[in-house]
Design a protein around this motif. Sequence first.
Motif, short mmCIF file in Angstrom:
data_model
loop_
_atom_site.label_atom_id
_atom_site.label_comp_id
_atom_site.label_asym_id
_atom_site.label_seq_id
_atom_site.Cartn_x
_atom_site.Cartn_y
_atom_site.Cartn_z
N ALA A 37 -2.32 4.21 -0.80
CA ALA A 37 -2.02 3.02 -1.61
C ALA A 37 -3.08 2.93 -2.70
O ALA A 37 -4.25 3.30 -2.47
N VAL A 79 -4.49 0.68 -6.33
CA VAL A 79 -4.38 -0.43 -7.27
C VAL A 79 -5.58 -0.43 -8.21
O VAL A 79 -6.70 -0.16 -7.78
N TYR A 124 -10.40 -7.06 -0.75
CA TYR A 124 -9.53 -5.88 -0.61
C TYR A 124 -9.87 -5.01 0.61
O TYR A 124 -8.96 -4.44 1.21
N PRO A 133 -4.03 -5.39 -1.48
CA PRO A 133 -2.88 -6.02 -2.15
C PRO A 133 -1.55 -5.43 -1.69
O PRO A 133 -1.42 -4.21 -1.57
N ASP A 134 -0.56 -6.31 -1.45
CA ASP A 134 0.75 -5.86 -0.98
C ASP A 134 1.51 -5.08 -2.03
O ASP A 134 2.36 -4.25 -1.71
N ASP A 135 1.22 -5.38 -3.28
CA ASP A 135 2.02 -4.76 -4.35
C ASP A 135 1.38 -3.48 -4.88
O ASP A 135 1.61 -3.07 -6.00
N ALA A 136 0.55 -2.84 -4.03
CA ALA A 136 -0.15 -1.62 -4.49
C ALA A 136 0.85 -0.52 -4.82
O ALA A 136 1.94 -0.44 -4.24
N GLU A 137 0.45 0.32 -5.76
CA GLU A 137 1.24 1.52 -6.09
C GLU A 137 0.82 2.64 -5.14
O GLU A 137 0.04 2.42 -4.21
N ARG A 138 1.27 3.86 -5.44
CA ARG A 138 0.89 5.00 -4.62
C ARG A 138 0.18 6.04 -5.50
O ARG A 138 0.50 6.19 -6.68
#
Length: 569
Positions: free
Chosen positions: A23, A25, A37, A42-47
Amino acid sequence: MTHHRTFETAPTRRRRVLDGIWAFVTDPEDAGVEAGYPERFPDDAERMDVPSAWNATSDYYDYEGVAWYRREFELPNGGPTRLSFGGVCHDATVWVDGERVADHYGGYTPFEAVERLDAGTHDVVVRADSTRDERSIPRPGTDWFPYGGITREVVVESIPEVFVDDLTVDYDLGDGSTDDSPDDQADVTVTVSVRNLGDATDTQVTASVGDTSVEHEVSVDPGLTEVSLTLERDVERWSPTDPRLYEVRAAVENGDDRDERRERVGFRTVDVTDTEIRINGDPVEFRAVNRHEDHPEWGHAQPLRLQEIDLDLIDDAGLNAVRTSHYPNHPRFLDRCDERGVLVVEEIPYWQFDAERFAREGVLDRGRTMLRELIDRDHAHPSVVAWSVTNECANEEEGVVDATRELVAVARERDPNGRPVTLASNNYHPDGEGADPCLALVDFVCANAYPGWYSEGEYADVLAGVREDYPDKPVVLSEFGAGAVAGERTRDGAKWSESFQADFLEDAIETAREAEFVAGFAIWQFCDTRTDPRNWATRPKTKNNKGILDEYRRPKEAYHRVRDLLDGA
Ligand code: ADA
């Protein structure tokens, strides 16, 4: 075999490689620590894939700053656990299960944390900061791109209570002048750093080189104990034409627990005369490229195939050496240099520092630590023949001379095998006269010069001037080059055309090879590389176009010219 080396380094350990998708961000405001963190990612993390450079992706192409990574790993059995990072650019902090376990400065050298962990699932969070500022190494404004990210491998290993923390290999060779046998006698000292996480205990420590081994029963207190074991054996020397390698093993045994780590060594000497660099007493011509770890698709995080392609291209051109401008390279690349007989000068990224920058708080400490970490990591590589401590610094300034003296002392003190130390200067006649006081501190001169490109002048005059200042040291023409936009052809061979570059390099190489005090040359540069648009926007395609190959390794005219010139070298 661990994929970050070309040989097995820790056969007894249960290992998990944490490469893959994490994950990810970005945190441009640097608010992640405050926002918690490490405990609540964060739930909306990218990859993001690891290892990689985030600037090699379209989404984060230009991003410089803080970014966060997270992933989980499972341990089937609890116990002492080693978490190691090959390289995080540039400032890293690591948390495991919310607890801060490691801080490390410097994107090109490794670090680790050792923790006791329970069986089960754990999470690891990394804060990576690629910001370059007044205290960073490298500094802002370098002529290469400031890639950020976890750019080298991450590994988790289960280790016993008593384990091999590190090993150092030091050796002396006989005089090597044996006429009827290629063999030599080596006195080898393997220093094993034994780390004990438990109570004082007796431990068996073994060291071996190939099939010769020696062991010792020692009592180890909690913490670190250094145990030096010496052995003698016949060896065949490593040389560029016959790169013989030996495996070195260090093991500790404690009851039912056994831990083993391995290194690899090649036995050879390196020294300098007033005109030559010698391996095993034989002069070698250093025919090098300056090579950045760079590629449009991978940035600084290079796959094995690309490292191999680069070495094939170097070899095919009749070149035999690499200057790792301007930072420690991936250890697997050095393994391949060991195996292929390629010579290497390794450097730390003190690129164009002046006294004011060296004097800022922590800057010299950071560099000294980087240099120690580099030497600790790479001292066993026979391909590495010299350490370069700076590049194009303001060597006439007193503060730079003092800093250089300290760096040279670190290199001499830290390297068990006493390699030559050098630095690259473009400052041979500070203020128009006199010799560069920093070059006076090193064993051979690396001279960077661009007459006919950035300035008027001739290579013969530059080299003669350097020789006048340093009549007793061999000289390597360590940077010379001309930009060529790939595909650019003109009727008159104008600047930026492929033929201008080819003619330019031919002249410089021939001039260097004619001078008896010149021990070699390093073309600037291997391939075109991405540079920093903030400072180098005037460079065509925002690239340093002095590569003899383009950024995808497609040969320019200069590559073929160099190959013709060095045919049979
Ligand atoms: C300097 C520097 C290199 C590169 C080169 C160039 O010598 O050491 O990193 O910037 O100039 O291409 O101008």
